[in-house]
Design a protein around this motif. Structure first.
Motif, PDB file in Angstrom:
ATOM      1  N   GLY A   1      41.485  23.861  44.975  1.00 37.01           N
ATOM      2  CA  GLY A   1      42.578  22.998  44.552  1.00 37.01           C
ATOM      3  C   GLY A   1      43.068  23.206  43.128  1.00 37.01           C
ATOM      4  O   GLY A   1      43.998  22.526  42.694  1.00 37.01           O
ATOM      5  N   LYS A   2      42.477  24.131  42.393  1.00 42.92           N
ATOM      6  CA  LYS A   2      42.896  24.398  41.016  1.00 42.92           C
ATOM      7  C   LYS A   2      43.501  25.792  40.922  1.00 42.92           C
ATOM      8  O   LYS A   2      43.057  26.720  41.607  1.00 42.92           O
TER       9      LYS A   2
ATOM     10  N   THR B   1      30.572  37.278  42.366  1.00 38.70           N
ATOM     11  CA  THR B   1      31.005  35.971  42.834  1.00 38.70           C
ATOM     12  C   THR B   1      30.943  35.017  41.649  1.00 38.70           C
ATOM     13  O   THR B   1      29.900  34.883  41.008  1.00 38.70           O
ATOM     14  N   ILE B   2      32.077  34.374  41.360  1.00 37.98           N
ATOM     15  CA  ILE B   2      32.163  33.470  40.220  1.00 37.98           C
ATOM     16  C   ILE B   2      32.391  32.051  40.735  1.00 37.98           C
ATOM     17  O   ILE B   2      33.325  31.809  41.507  1.00 37.98           O
ATOM     18  N   THR B   3      31.545  31.131  40.307  1.00 35.08           N
ATOM     19  CA  THR B   3      31.688  29.736  40.724  1.00 35.08           C
ATOM     20  C   THR B   3      32.752  29.051  39.868  1.00 35.08           C
ATOM     21  O   THR B   3      33.193  29.595  38.847  1.00 35.08           O
ATOM     22  N   ALA B   4      33.133  27.846  40.271  1.00 34.36           N
ATOM     23  CA  ALA B   4      34.170  27.097  39.554  1.00 34.36           C
ATOM     24  C   ALA B   4      33.788  26.831  38.101  1.00 34.36           C
ATOM     25  O   ALA B   4      34.668  26.727  37.238  1.00 34.36           O
ATOM     26  N   ASP B   5      32.488  26.760  37.808  1.00 41.56           N
ATOM     27  CA  ASP B   5      32.060  26.511  36.429  1.00 41.56           C
ATOM     28  C   ASP B   5      31.748  27.799  35.653  1.00 41.56           C
ATOM     29  O   ASP B   5      31.236  27.754  34.543  1.00 41.56           O
ATOM     30  N   GLY B   6      32.059  28.965  36.247  1.00 38.44           N
ATOM     31  CA  GLY B   6      31.951  30.222  35.518  1.00 38.44           C
ATOM     32  C   GLY B   6      30.658  30.988  35.663  1.00 38.44           C
ATOM     33  O   GLY B   6      30.461  32.003  34.989  1.00 38.44           O
ATOM     34  N   LYS B   7      29.760  30.541  36.528  1.00 35.20           N
ATOM     35  CA  LYS B   7      28.518  31.290  36.743  1.00 35.20           C
ATOM     36  C   LYS B   7      28.824  32.524  37.595  1.00 35.20           C
ATOM     37  O   LYS B   7      29.545  32.448  38.589  1.00 35.20           O
ATOM     38  N   ILE B   8      28.243  33.656  37.194  1.00 38.25           N
ATOM     39  CA  ILE B   8      28.505  34.926  37.875  1.00 38.25           C
ATOM     40  C   ILE B   8      27.240  35.423  38.552  1.00 38.25           C
ATOM     41  O   ILE B   8      26.180  35.512  37.917  1.00 38.25           O
ATOM     42  N   SER B   9      27.361  35.751  39.848  1.00 35.27           N
ATOM     43  CA  SER B   9      26.265  36.424  40.539  1.00 35.27           C
ATOM     44  C   SER B   9      26.796  37.765  41.032  1.00 35.27           C
ATOM     45  O   SER B   9      27.981  37.906  41.335  1.00 35.27           O
ATOM     46  N   MET B  10      25.905  38.755  41.078  1.00 32.75           N
ATOM     47  CA  MET B  10      26.310  40.112  41.463  1.00 32.75           C
ATOM     48  C   MET B  10      25.394  40.637  42.555  1.00 32.75           C
ATOM     49  O   MET B  10      24.182  40.431  42.499  1.00 32.75           O
ATOM     50  N   THR B  11      25.992  41.313  43.522  1.00 33.06           N
ATOM     51  CA  THR B  11      25.237  41.987  44.574  1.00 33.06           C
ATOM     52  C   THR B  11      25.879  43.334  44.844  1.00 33.06           C
ATOM     53  O   THR B  11      27.080  43.505  44.631  1.00 33.06           O
ATOM     54  N   GLN B  12      25.052  44.265  45.314  1.00 32.23           N
ATOM     55  CA  GLN B  12      25.619  45.539  45.739  1.00 32.23           C
ATOM     56  C   GLN B  12      26.324  45.271  47.050  1.00 32.23           C
ATOM     57  O   GLN B  12      25.744  44.704  47.974  1.00 32.23           O
ATOM     58  N   ASP B  13      27.586  45.640  47.132  1.00 31.03           N
ATOM     59  CA  ASP B  13      28.389  45.378  48.320  1.00 31.03           C
ATOM     60  C   ASP B  13      28.083  46.429  49.368  1.00 31.03           C
ATOM     61  O   ASP B  13      27.564  47.506  49.070  1.00 31.03           O
ATOM     62  N   GLU B  14      28.436  46.121  50.595  1.00 33.70           N
ATOM     63  CA  GLU B  14      28.245  47.067  51.684  1.00 33.70           C
ATOM     64  C   GLU B  14      29.186  48.250  51.511  1.00 33.70           C
ATOM     65  O   GLU B  14      30.328  48.085  51.103  1.00 33.70           O
TER      66      GLU B  14
ATOM     67  N   THR C   1      40.801  31.794  33.400  1.00 35.61           N
ATOM     68  CA  THR C   1      41.110  30.476  32.854  1.00 35.61           C
ATOM     69  C   THR C   1      41.648  29.577  33.961  1.00 35.61           C
ATOM     70  O   THR C   1      42.176  30.056  34.970  1.00 35.61           O
ATOM     71  N   SER C   2      41.516  28.272  33.729  1.00 34.48           N
ATOM     72  CA  SER C   2      42.079  27.281  34.646  1.00 34.48           C
ATOM     73  C   SER C   2      42.434  26.045  33.835  1.00 34.48           C
ATOM     74  O   SER C   2      41.596  25.536  33.074  1.00 34.48           O
ATOM     75  N   GLY C   3      43.664  25.592  33.967  1.00 35.67           N
ATOM     76  CA  GLY C   3      44.114  24.408  33.232  1.00 35.67           C
ATOM     77  C   GLY C   3      44.001  24.580  31.721  1.00 35.67           C
ATOM     78  O   GLY C   3      43.716  23.629  31.006  1.00 35.67           O
TER      79      GLY C   3
ATOM     80  N   GLN D   1      43.001  55.863  32.113  1.00 37.35           N
ATOM     81  CA  GLN D   1      44.042  55.135  31.402  1.00 37.35           C
ATOM     82  C   GLN D   1      43.616  53.684  31.178  1.00 37.35           C
ATOM     83  O   GLN D   1      42.848  53.122  31.949  1.00 37.35           O
ATOM     84  N   VAL D   2      44.160  53.102  30.122  1.00 35.23           N
ATOM     85  CA  VAL D   2      43.971  51.674  29.887  1.00 35.23           C
ATOM     86  C   VAL D   2      44.728  50.931  30.979  1.00 35.23           C
ATOM     87  O   VAL D   2      45.826  51.316  31.355  1.00 35.23           O
ATOM     88  N   SER D   3      44.118  49.884  31.510  1.00 32.36           N
ATOM     89  CA  SER D   3      44.829  49.059  32.497  1.00 32.36           C
ATOM     90  C   SER D   3      44.626  47.585  32.170  1.00 32.36           C
ATOM     91  O   SER D   3      43.595  47.204  31.621  1.00 32.36           O
ATOM     92  N   ASP D   4      45.623  46.791  32.492  1.00 37.44           N
ATOM     93  CA  ASP D   4      45.595  45.347  32.262  1.00 37.44           C
ATOM     94  C   ASP D   4      46.214  44.703  33.503  1.00 37.44           C
ATOM     95  O   ASP D   4      47.425  44.741  33.681  1.00 37.44           O
ATOM     96  N   VAL D   5      45.354  44.146  34.367  1.00 43.02           N
ATOM     97  CA  VAL D   5      45.816  43.590  35.631  1.00 43.02           C
ATOM     98  C   VAL D   5      45.626  42.072  35.603  1.00 43.02           C
ATOM     99  O   VAL D   5      44.537  41.576  35.341  1.00 43.02           O
ATOM    100  N   LYS D   6      46.715  41.376  35.890  1.00 42.93           N
ATOM    101  CA  LYS D   6      46.695  39.920  35.899  1.00 42.93           C
ATOM    102  C   LYS D   6      46.897  39.412  37.322  1.00 42.93           C
ATOM    103  O   LYS D   6      47.604  40.031  38.111  1.00 42.93           O
ATOM    104  N   ALA D   7      46.245  38.292  37.623  1.00 41.21           N
ATOM    105  CA  ALA D   7      46.395  37.674  38.943  1.00 41.21           C
ATOM    106  C   ALA D   7      46.337  36.159  38.779  1.00 41.21           C
ATOM    107  O   ALA D   7      45.671  35.651  37.875  1.00 41.21           O
ATOM    108  N   THR D   8      47.031  35.459  39.641  1.00 42.03           N
ATOM    109  CA  THR D   8      46.987  34.007  39.691  1.00 42.03           C
ATOM    110  C   THR D   8      46.638  33.610  41.116  1.00 42.03           C
ATOM    111  O   THR D   8      47.200  34.163  42.071  1.00 42.03           O
ATOM    112  N   PHE D   9      45.713  32.666  41.270  1.00 40.02           N
ATOM    113  CA  PHE D   9      45.285  32.237  42.599  1.00 40.02           C
ATOM    114  C   PHE D   9      44.763  30.809  42.519  1.00 40.02           C
ATOM    115  O   PHE D   9      44.539  30.273  41.433  1.00 40.02           O
ATOM    116  N   THR D  10      44.564  30.214  43.671  1.00 41.68           N
ATOM    117  CA  THR D  10      44.061  28.844  43.761  1.00 41.68           C
ATOM    118  C   THR D  10      42.651  28.872  44.336  1.00 41.68           C
ATOM    119  O   THR D  10      42.384  29.579  45.320  1.00 41.68           O
ATOM    120  N   PHE D  11      41.759  28.096  43.702  1.00 44.49           N
ATOM    121  CA  PHE D  11      40.383  27.976  44.172  1.00 44.49           C
ATOM    122  C   PHE D  11      39.978  26.512  44.065  1.00 44.49           C
ATOM    123  O   PHE D  11      40.080  25.916  42.990  1.00 44.49           O
TER     124      PHE D  11
END
Length: 182
Positions: free
Chosen positions: A59-60, A158-171, A95-97, A47-57
């Motif tokens: 201080g933003k 893992t996404i940094t505050a400036d939007g850089k994405i790094s990926m690892t295989q998780d445990e 997005t932020s601000g 099914q199509v899904s659209d999940v939204k979340a709001t959080f603080t990182f």
């Protein structure tokens, strides 16, 4: 005599009604069977899904949107039983601000460097979800899996505050023992 004629007439009506409803019923059953076999041959899709979340990182406040859609333009995946599955395309917007931090589309090929090619051939991109924030960045969990099974490769983004994405295989989960599967 009238009673005999009346009974024969009633019997005839019942007989013809039963025959015509039987034919109709057989035709409906045949149509349903053809429809079911046609649907079974059609690729299955999530099914199509659209999940939204709001959080603080750091201080933003951040707003996250993760949209998963089955994508017919991607190669169809077949399992060992020959069942067909439509793979998914997932869009992550962060997005932020009012400023766009991340706007990226993922397919399972986005994770090809982390997932074995043999596994990848029979797998689909199942999902991507916000997990948590850490001092290192905003964490999302992705999974590339065999359709309709418990077999998957967990991936940590893992996404940094400036939007850089790094990926690892998780445990894998601690309870999951690959050497116990024969």
């Amino acid at each position: 005599m009238k009673k005999l004629v009346y009974m024969l007439a009633c019997a005839s009506v019942i007989f013809f009604t039963a025959c015509s409803s039987k034919n109709k019923s057989e035709k409906e059953d045949a149509q349903l069977l053809m429809q079911d076999s046609t649907e079974a041959a059609a690729p299955q899709r999530m099914q199509v899904s659209d999940v939204k979340a709001t959080f603080t990182f750091k201080g933003k406040e951040y707003q996250s949107s993760v949209v998963r859609r089955p994508d017919e333009s991607l190669p169809i995946v077949k399992n060992e039983q020959g069942e067909k599955f439509v793979d998914n395309r997932i869009t992550l917007r962060l997005t932020s601000g009012g400023k766009q931090v991340v706007d990226r589309v993922f397919t399972k090929e986005s994770f090809a460097s982390l997932v074995d090619a043999k596994f990848m051939k029979y797998a689909i991109l199942e999902g991507l979800v916000y997990d948590q924030t850490t001092p290192q960045g905003i964490i999302y969990a992705a999974s590339v899996c065999y359709p309709q099974s418990d077999l998957y490769v967990p991936i940590k983004l893992t996404i940094t505050a400036d939007g850089k994405i790094s990926m690892t295989q998780d445990e894998m989960m601690e309870d999951y023992q690959t050497d116990s599967i024969d």
